[in-house]
Each structure stands twice: as C-alpha cells, then as structure tokens.
Design a protein around this motif. Sequence first.
Motif, mmCIF file in Angstrom:
data_model
loop_
_atom_site.group_PDB
_atom_site.id
_atom_site.type_symbol
_atom_site.label_atom_id
_atom_site.label_comp_id
_atom_site.label_asym_id
_atom_site.label_seq_id
_atom_site.Cartn_x
_atom_site.Cartn_y
_atom_site.Cartn_z
ATOM 1 N N THR A 285 1.931 21.247 5.032
ATOM 2 C CA THR A 285 1.022 20.528 4.153
ATOM 3 C C THR A 285 1.747 20.022 2.908
ATOM 4 N N VAL A 286 2.576 20.910 2.313
ATOM 5 C CA VAL A 286 3.320 20.497 1.124
ATOM 6 C C VAL A 286 4.219 19.313 1.471
ATOM 7 N N ALA A 287 4.911 19.427 2.624
ATOM 8 C CA ALA A 287 5.773 18.321 3.054
ATOM 9 C C ALA A 287 4.938 17.057 3.243
ATOM 10 N N GLY A 288 3.755 17.217 3.823
ATOM 11 C CA GLY A 288 2.875 16.070 4.050
ATOM 12 C C GLY A 288 2.520 15.372 2.753
ATOM 13 N N ALA A 289 2.194 16.156 1.714
ATOM 14 C CA ALA A 289 1.824 15.567 0.433
ATOM 15 C C ALA A 289 3.010 14.812 -0.166
ATOM 16 N N VAL A 290 4.211 15.404 -0.051
ATOM 17 C CA VAL A 290 5.407 14.740 -0.593
ATOM 18 C C VAL A 290 5.682 13.455 0.193
ATOM 19 N N ILE A 291 5.498 13.525 1.523
ATOM 20 C CA ILE A 291 5.715 12.328 2.353
ATOM 21 C C ILE A 291 4.833 11.184 1.866
ATOM 22 N N LEU A 292 3.551 11.478 1.648
ATOM 23 C CA LEU A 292 2.629 10.422 1.216
ATOM 24 C C LEU A 292 3.101 9.773 -0.074
ATOM 25 N N GLU A 293 3.530 10.614 -1.018
ATOM 26 C CA GLU A 293 3.932 10.073 -2.317
ATOM 27 C C GLU A 293 5.246 9.297 -2.188
ATOM 28 N N PHE A 294 6.141 9.796 -1.330
ATOM 29 C CA PHE A 294 7.399 9.085 -1.093
ATOM 30 C C PHE A 294 7.138 7.687 -0.529
ATOM 31 N N ILE A 295 6.182 7.627 0.396
ATOM 32 C CA ILE A 295 5.887 6.332 1.010
ATOM 33 C C ILE A 295 5.445 5.337 -0.060
ATOM 34 N N ALA A 296 4.528 5.768 -0.926
ATOM 35 C CA ALA A 296 4.028 4.879 -1.976
ATOM 36 C C ALA A 296 5.176 4.436 -2.876
ATOM 37 N N ASN A 297 6.040 5.395 -3.212
ATOM 38 C CA ASN A 297 7.186 5.117 -4.078
ATOM 39 C C ASN A 297 8.124 4.093 -3.432
ATOM 40 N N LEU A 298 8.368 4.296 -2.127
ATOM 41 C CA LEU A 298 9.271 3.390 -1.411
ATOM 42 C C LEU A 298 8.730 1.970 -1.371
ATOM 43 N N MET A 299 7.408 1.875 -1.279
ATOM 44 C CA MET A 299 6.788 0.554 -1.233
ATOM 45 C C MET A 299 7.144 -0.230 -2.489
ATOM 46 N N VAL A 300 7.174 0.459 -3.621
ATOM 47 C CA VAL A 300 7.494 -0.229 -4.869
ATOM 48 C C VAL A 300 8.994 -0.470 -4.983
ATOM 49 N N LEU A 301 9.784 0.528 -4.568
ATOM 50 C CA LEU A 301 11.226 0.409 -4.750
ATOM 51 C C LEU A 301 11.860 -0.606 -3.785
#
Lengths: 330, 525, 316
Positions: A285-301
């Motif tokens: 679950t923790v990994a899942g939450a980090v994955i979601l935030e990483f995806i959003a971050n990557l979209m901007v970067l």
Amino acid sequence: MADLAAAPPRAQHGWSIGWGDAGPFLALAALVLIGFLINPDFLSANNIANVVTRSAFIAIIAIGATFVIASGGLDLSVGSMAAFITGVMILFMNWAAPSVGTAAIPLGMAVALVTSIACGLLNGTIVTIGRIEPFIATLGTMGIFRALITYMTNGGTIAIDRSLRDAYRPVYFGDVLGVPIPILVSLAVALVAAYVLYRTRYGRRCVAVGANEDVARYSGISVARVRTLAFVIQGACVAIAAVCYVPRLGAATPTTGLLWELQVITAVVIGGTALRGGRGRVWGTVAGAVILEFIANLMVLSDFVSEYLVAAVQGVIIIIAMLIQRMSKR
Amino acid sequence: MTAAHAALAPAGLPGPVLRAERLAKEFSGVRVLSDVSLDLRPGEIHAVIGENGAGKSTLMRLLSGYLKPSEGTLFMDGAPAEFHAQADAQAAGIALVHQEILLAEALTVSENIFIGREIARFGRLDERAMREAAAAQLAEIGCKVSPNDLVRDISLANRQLVQIAKALLGTQRVVIFDEPTAVLTHDEVDPLLDIIVELKRRGVAILYISHRLDEVERLADRVTVLRDGRMVGTYDAHGLTPRRMASLMVGREFASLYPARQDPARLGQDESTPALEIEGAHVPGFVTDVSLTLRKGEILGLAGMIGAGRTELFEGLLGLRPSSFRAVRLHGKPVGFHSPAQAAKLGVGYLTEDRKGKGLLLEEKLAPNLTLAALDRVHPIAGLDLAGEADLLDRAVASYDIRLRSRDAKAGQLSGGNQQKLLLAKVMLNEPSVLIIDEPTRGIDIANKSQIYAFIQSLVREGRSCIVISSEMQELIGLCDRILVMRAGRINGELAGDAMTESNVALCATSSATNEKIPGRNIDG
Amino acid sequence: MLRNALIAAGVTTALLAAGPASAAEKKTIAVSIPAADHGWTAGIVYHANATAKEINKAFPGIEVIVKTSPSASAQVSAIEDLSATRKLDALVILPHTSEELTTPVKAIKEKGSFITVVDRGLNDPHIQDLYVAGDNIAVGFNTAKFLVNRMGGKGNLVVLRGIPTVIDDERIKGFRDGIAGSDLKILDIQYANWNSDEAFKLMQDYLAKYPQIDAVWANDDDMLLGVLEAIKQSGRKDIKFALGGNGMKEIIEKVMAADPVTPVETPYPPSMIKTAIYLTAAHFAGHAPVRGSLKLDAPLITKENAEEYYFPDSPF
C-alpha cells in the motif's frame, strides 16, 4: 495429484516478502528508472523528498484502508473525513490558542484523533450493526462530512491562527537527519500497521473475515467487532494524516481531500491488497501511494504529455502498474 | 493382480460410441494420467473408480473436452476425434454432469438450464420456448420443480436434478456422471439412480464415477479401476464386490473400513455424568423440542435426511443461529453458548459439514487455517508466535497424517480428505471434550475415510465424547455406539446394538411412525 | 468596484423613489446560484444572501428568494420547482454550466419572467434581458501587462490553470495576449483544478524542473496560496512575482501590506451578484426598463485602491 507422504521442510517465516508480493515494488522501481531516463532531475534528493513527503497523506490513510478492504469493507468517506477533521482541528486550535498558546497544537491533535475515531466508529457501526453495504454507508457519510466542512467554512477557508503557524509548520516542513517528518510518520504508521496485520490475532481475524465471513464466524470470530475495529483504525489513520496535513497550507477548505478516497483505494489495490477482501499488504500500500505521487510528478517533469492528456496517461500507467503486479504473481 | 482386460465387446453388442486409447496427461511436466484405454458402449453403464488423486477427474475432463490429452487418441464411432473445447464434445453428444452444483442461485431453473445456449428469436430471448423446453426436460427425469423457481429456493437434490436436466438438454449419446450422489442423502439417491438406469435403457452410453461402491455394484456393467494415474484394469461388474473394488483401488487387501468398536458393555455400565445433555431445543423453522444425551466416551450418531434439522440443532446450540434451549448441561454443569468461541472455551468443538464454505480459508496457507479458532494458543504476550505456530502445524501434520506437497500450500490445494483432516486438527487445537462432527467424510476417498474413523475412535478412547452427524447410514452404523434419527425437526427414533441397520435408520428417517414399529429397538438414555 | 458601488447607489435611489407606488403588487425575484463549494462561490452566496436581506427589508413590494444548488442538474430542478410553485417575475441566475441551463431558463422566460444572467453566459444570448459579468480576459490580460512592465519585457514564467472551462480558457487567452510581443516566456502550463493542494504539488514540481523561474501566475487565489507555500518551502529566491486573481481577502491583505512578491491583484468580485440583483429590482421598482449587458472591469488592485476590494466579513 498425488500428495507427498512426508511433510516438506519448513519455509522461512518472519518478515520476508515472497516474489508474489514484490509486484508493487517492481512497478515502483520501473517507474523510478523511467523517471530518471526522462529527466535526471527526477532523482534529485529534493524532488524525491518532496514527492515522497506529499504521498504521506494518501499513504497513511491508505494504510488504514488496507485494514478496511482486507476485512471485506470499503470506506469512501476518507477524503471528506480528512477535510472535516482538518476543519475541526483548526477551529479547536484557533479557539484554544488565546488561552493556552502553542499547547493548542498537541491538544488539537488529540481532538483530531478522538473525533476521527468517533467518525470511524460511526462508519463501522452503520456497516456492522446497521447491516448496510459499506459502499452505500460510507457514500452517505462521505456526503455528511463534506457538507459539514463546507458549512464550517461557509464555503470558504478556515485558516490556522497566525500565532500557531510557525510553531506547527515543522510537522510538515521539518526533518530529522534530513528525512522529512511526514515520511517518518508514515513509516512509523506502516510499521505498526504491518505488525498489527501480520503479527497479531486481530490482523489474522481481519483477513479471515475478509476471506470468508462464514469460516470466520464458525471459527468463533466476532465478525462485526473485527469489521468495526477496521473502520476505527481507518479513522485513526485519517487523524494522523490530518495532523500532518494542516501545517502544509494551514487551512481547511471545502475542496480539501477531494477525491482522496479514489487515490487511497487505488494505492491499496496497486499495493496488492485484494479489493474483495481476504488479503492485506501494508508495505505494498505504501509503495502504491508513492507510485501514484511519482506518476503525477513525472507528468509535470516530462515534456511529452499535453496538459490536456495528463489524466489519460496517468490512467494508463496505473493499469500497467497493476499488470506488472499481476504478472509477478505468476 | 489379475488385470482382466475385458476390453473386447462381446459379439452381438454394438461397437463403442466413445473409445479412448492410451490417454496420458501432463501438467507442467507432472504426469497425472498415463496409458489409460477404455471404451463406452451404447446402453451400458461403465463405472470408473479410484481414490482421490487416482486421475478420475482428469480422465473425465479429457473425455468431455475440458482438457486436451498430452498423448493418446479419442475415437468417436470409430473415427479419431479431437475436442478443442468443451463445446466440441457437447456438439458430438457428450454431456458431463458435474459433481459440484454449478448453478447460478439468483437465476431461475429455466435460465440456468439454458445459460450459454439461450433460445432467441430475432435476437430477442424467447422465454416461453425455453420455459417449455425446460419443463419437458425436467418432467422427463421426474423432477418436480417449476422452470420459474429460483435455484436458491429449491433443495439440493432438486438442484442436482436441474443440473442433470441441463446436461441432458439436446440429444446425448454419452453422459458422464461425476459423483452425482456425493451431495445427496440416502433417499434422494434412488430416484437419481433410476434416471441413470432409464438413460441406459434408451441406449445412452454412461460413464459413472463414484466413491460409493455399493452404488457402483448396483449400477455398473463394467468397472475400470484407476490408481495413481494408471489403469489397474477393466472388470466385468458381475461378481465384483465392494470389498474387492476397494482392494483394487488401494492396492492391498482391505480388512475393514471401520475401527474396532468399543466394548458396548463398558459403555452401558458407565454411570458417570453425561458429557452433554440438551433439553427442549428449539431452532425456529428447523428443530422442535429436541432433547438428547451424549454419554462420556460415546460416539453418538445423528441420522436423518437433509433438512431434518440435524445441522441446525447444533448451529443453534453454538449460537450460530437463533434458538432456545430449556437446558443445556456440559459434564453436569448448566451452560448456554452465545458463540462458537465461547463453546470452544468450555470444551465443545464443532466441525462444519461445509468445509470449503465454512470450515477453511481456501486461499490461505495451512498454518493460519489451523490456528484461526485458537489464536490465543499462539499469542503468548504481544505478537503472534509464528515459530510456535509452525510447530503446531508440524504436530498436526504428523498426528493427523495430513499429506501436503508444500508447507506453503494453500488449504484449497489439499485434497478433500486432507482438508478434512486439517479441519479436524483445527478444531482439536482447542482440546474439546465434546466434539460434534457434521458429515465427517463427505466427498473423500476410502483411505482417508478409514483414517478419519480411526481418529474419531481414538479421540473417544482418550475420554472425549463425540456426536457424528451423517447422511451415510453405513458410516453411522459402522462407527457409532448409538444412533438417533431425526425427522422433520424432531428425534424420531433411537437405535443401538443390533437394531442399528440401514432399514431401521431409513424407516425412522422417513416414516412418521413412532418407535413402537421399529424392530429390535433399544430403549435407554 | 467603485463603479459597482455607484450603480448600486443609483439603483437604490431609484428604488426609494418608487417604493410606495409598487407596494400594491408584490414582485418575486428568484436568485439561483451554485452552492458554496470553494472560495469564490462562497463569496457569491454571501453577497446574494446579504443583498436579499437588504432588499426584503427596505422594499415591501419586492421579495427576493435565494436558492443554492450543488450541481447543474440540481440547479435545473431548483428553478423548475421555483417556477412551478409560484409566479416568478424575475430570475437572476448564475448558471453552473451554460449547456445544461439554457433550455430550462428559456422555458421560464417563455412564462413571462425577466431573466438576468450573471457571470457565465447561456448558449442563446437572446434569452437574457440583462447580463452582468466580470471580464475574464481582462483578468489575464491586466496581470500579463503588469508582469511585462515590471520585468522589463523578459523572463521565464510558469502558469497554473484551473479546471477546463470557459472562464479558465478566457483568462489564459487574455494572459497570452498580454505577453504577446514581449520576451516573457511561458515555460510550462498545467491544470491544478483551482485547488490549493494540487497547486502546492504542481509548484513543487515546477521548482524541481526549472532552475530559473522569474514569475508565477496562478489564475485563481486558492491556487496562489499553495504556490506561495511551495516557494517558501523551497527557499528559492529567483521568483520575483507570484500573482493570482479573483480578489480573495487573504491576497488583498498582502497587497495592502505591500508584499514584494504579490504586490497586485486582479478582481473578479463575487459582489457582481449584488449588482445583478439590484439592477433586476430596479427594473420593477424604477420607472424605466433595465436591459442590456454590463461587463465589470478588472482593474489592477494595488496598495492604493485595495481598501475598496476588502470585505473582512466575507468568507472569500
């Protein structure tokens, strides 16, 4: 088909994670690699710290949701509950600040915890004693909590008292030995949760109830008590998330926590917990939450994706992450 | 072993409809079936017997197109046939009646029968045509449910018949029955067997798989025995006794299925306090005013048809369903249970009849299943003692002879017999002094049955007392010291000693007659 | 705002003069607005209720009913219910969406009601008798012009936009028009849904991605709050301006305090609903019909005129 006669040797017990559970971590690793290839800044300490810190709220709430979902329930109210708790906490601290000063902060935290445990208990009892489908029950309380925060703010913003702002700010922005405090808090919550889920009677019962309610009942487990307690744990996790959230923007608004419930459920499922219950994975679950935030971050970067298509690409990545997880189970 | 291959058809009989030659099947390199040849002739019942894991279900799935053989050939009317999917076999006239009831409970009987091959006119479902066809099909096999009934509202026996009606829809040349009577009670079996005989009379070739060797003896023309994925042989059923069949299946001579009985004299003289006394039990809708006494060290059988209230009586006793009791005494002390947990604490254990639905978490590993009802035993202070739990599993595996491929196996991967042993071990972990076992051997093979009977016998020798609920009269007669027979929510008779015969049990289970009419009855208790 | 106040004052005078004459027949004005779900709509609700109270108290001949709806479909039902249960002499509406409300409002118009549309136009402009709106293009344009002037016509910008709607598009269009011809460069533009949390995250990501950012524009003040927090946390000194829009009181306070990073603000005042209600009332109470459209200006709010735009009691 023939069963072996002799009992095979014992498997390793303990905290080891089998390959079947590695899915979300593989997906996370793949995402980090892709991120680095797209934009090396992705791996800068600052960016990683920012993104992981941001994922803390969803991670903490999702850890609670892991219990609810593993026990065969579902809680749609977490986003609006977080907003409501944030509002209650700020109003209380602002009311208390003139008389007790910065002591209002720990008092406010206590109030947040008590209130959200009560909210979780409310959800739990509606589901277990009221015998209403969790989806519907929490859809109802979701509306209630959202309306309450809108009412409390008159549709606008409740900001934290200026005298408390600087004292409280480090809870989100501070760090210990370079590790941001929200990350430490979510790690602590995850450690405790993993212990409870994997190493206590309650955890066993929680999963058993989710796997097969009848088996649990016939094994002498009080299904209602186990389910209700899962919602209470969810409530406590919402409080912890709210405590970390308040210092970030110092305000509660009617849009606080909007759609968090969907992110939470996504994080839990990416992490390997079965949506139908009977299987809980705290670290996943923790990994899942980090994955979601990483995806959003990557979209901007990254510069590839039109601002209009961001949501579509995020959807595709989530589905791919789920597929990686599914395949690693084989 | 004289493997008398009676493969050649006697002169004058029609040739085989379906013939299998040297079939073999591997799953990821593991050979589960090798070199099996048999043939099915029109108007003949061909039984296949073997222990669990002998390859019966694999064979059945090969013949009905669910699986493709790794080696060997199928011949239909003498010509090689290859089934790519179950639908191919179905089109060729081969039907399979599953052991488990695979019906959608929320749909009607007619909808279930036509699921996947609905009749439509111009794209619109023709409900009436389907209802009429379903009604005709049901009438043909003597099933009295209406096509409009919801499956969840009809009895288990009728569901089985609906399933057969579904399989028989269309012209069938070969019908494969996979343990069709496993879920039925004694008197539900006869009508089903009549249907099978009727099919045979009409010239259908029938493959009959069953654990119930008495049925095989009654029905079969020829018997093929499988053991460990290989063929022992095909035998003429004439003169093949159940005991001989069991020996062929197990590969050794079989003395007796049942352990030596306790000395009845000793039991009769036991004056000590009864282990469990129930007075005036009421379970609304199921049980009316039932009283019974379980003596210390006794195996008490509870017979009756499904729906007679046997299971419900004890679910009521344990607080699993609404019920009232005038009095319940455990070892002489008045008690009342509101949950299975409390009953376990006081020393009453209950093994459910539904081990897959209510007994075990099939998706969980063995250790969590074992300790689920006794977590206090692996929870010394704070966290679970996983090493201690593994020790408990070791001990359970050893003492109940649970055979497993891997310690990390899930409960659902065990065979039925081993699941039952695991369930027994799970309940025994609470050290109950009174054990209630509901259908101890349903759907498990002979070797495991015999072991479970031995376990039950040794448990009472240790001073425990046991109630066995069963639909298999043979089992109760072979195992129990005394049998109570329930009918329509009441106790309709009590049998002991020589009075424990199948006909007496059947009489008590079905007739509204009182005890007076039962010969050799034994009044006590 | 000055102009609004003048209009309101003029209307009030007209109403006062006409008051007694119209007392004979009571006129009903229904006001249909979105429920308060973020700062700006909260302001709308606040001003609508305050105005209704003022008018109901001052003029017995006119009754103003305020109805809030949380969604477009709820708003359709609400106006249908209102017109079914009583005769509406006028409807003042701030539509959730133009598409869904056009037909229902037209139906009410056909029953003979006076229609005042606020902020978002309907698809068919012939339905409205009166149109009162802010100028979204000017919000973007004036902000852009300020940046062009103060940054000497060059620099790197990042922009946070709201939710894909006409308002958002117009503001962005105005802004792009405003920087056209200068050397100001928009490095990046992304949606942050007019939400402070999302703006905080987006700004963090902008900061990680671009080593040099000269100015930020968030096209709404809720988002600006998140942006300012992210800048503060990063400790970066390269951002010379961080501007918003809408006239939130927290941001006006910054302008009044001469904040160096946020020295100006553009209004898109929720008080436009007040103007619309007063003008509608004037149509009935006054002697001359009121028709046409009124576009409120979006002048820059600076330290000098900030006082006029500051409503400490409003939630916005």
